[in-house]
Design an enzyme around this catalytic site. Sequence first.
Site, short mmCIF file in Angstrom:
data_model
loop_
_atom_site.label_atom_id
_atom_site.label_comp_id
_atom_site.label_asym_id
_atom_site.label_seq_id
_atom_site.Cartn_x
_atom_site.Cartn_y
_atom_site.Cartn_z
N TYR A 285 0.84 -1.20 0.00
CA TYR A 285 0.00 0.00 0.00
C TYR A 285 0.87 1.25 0.00
CZ TYR A 285 -4.07 2.87 1.15
OH TYR A 285 -5.08 3.79 1.13
N TYR A 335 -5.50 5.42 -7.55
CA TYR A 335 -5.72 5.26 -6.12
C TYR A 335 -7.20 5.06 -5.84
CZ TYR A 335 -5.66 5.99 -1.10
OH TYR A 335 -5.81 5.82 0.25
#
Length: 380
Positions: A285, A335
């Site tokens: 991440y 994203y």
Amino acid sequence: MLKDRTAIVGIGQTRFAKHLDEPEKTLAARAVLAALDDAGIDPAEVDGLASYTMEETDEVELAKSVGAGDITFFSRTGFGGGGSCATVAHLAMAVATGQATVGVAWRSRKRGSGVRPWTSTSVQLPTPAQWTRPFGLLRPADEIGMLARRYMHEYGATRDHLFNVALACRNRANQNPDAVMYERPLTREMYMDARWISEPLCLYDNCLETDGALACVVVSAERARDCRRKPVYVHSAAQGLPAQHHGMVNYWNDDPLTGPAWTAARQLWKAADLGPQDVDTAQIYDAFTPLIPLSLEGYGFCARGEGAAFTEGGALELGGRLPINTAGGGLSEGYVHGFNLINEGVRQLRGSSTSQVPDAATCLVTAGEGVPTSALLLRN
């Protein structure tokens, strides 16, 4: 035990862009239908759903839109990007225990063209924010900026180390036609000259603002053998919320740099037959570049304080020690709260990535570090 009892058999996504005209509900339905088609499963067979607490499209809307059958399991996970891998974990548990047979996890978001959640002044601040926002830490970038500065102070990390992360993600996006940053190279000069967002984080240390949706389909290992695509097995899954955690700033802990990744990692590896040394590629991440070295340490790829040095010498690039975020990640592909990392993990183990790691057999996927988090260890 969950070990290899379930598999991801379908993935789907919409286009990623700064602005998409369709509403989030439509994007969600498109991603889910694409994932089901990828798996060769009729929507009427879906009986399990999982998404994020921040998801605006609820289970009722989605089930009707895609033509799902009776839903016997549904769940949501909190903390934004920290919940990405947990959606798959919840479905894996549901399928393994007979609560569902065909589970769909999804995330649909219009972050590029939508509002920023921290801009609202009409609601009372949650408790952690009452101790940060009045003093100038308004955005996640401000909070991670503080952690990054402490990490740099304690362990000698530099902006060059953060650039290594940004460059690795951008290089992979340059090979991915679906990435927002496809064919848009990044140089060290561009990085060093970029404007500050929240010092020491510059523009390229921050993830993209993206509209888009993604989904994946989870079934039992037995069912997976009959699906259209090569199954990718959920070998281990974990969530992590450390004691006395306090959001991204984490300053109530004895050590703010020992974040949720450390808690999730202990659970993940305890339930696995594999260890960090067995991971061929990792989708980590990357809402902000400092999360990569922190996660490398938390998940055991290097010792405490060595995450920055780990990025040197092309270690994160294709052909390096640990190729990461091989579709571009949140920094350069798109994203959508980390869900694209799950889909890219599946592509790697199918052998269909645009930046394929040769003979990849294992992939770690992580959710947001700095918030209560989750992780998946996938294998083919």
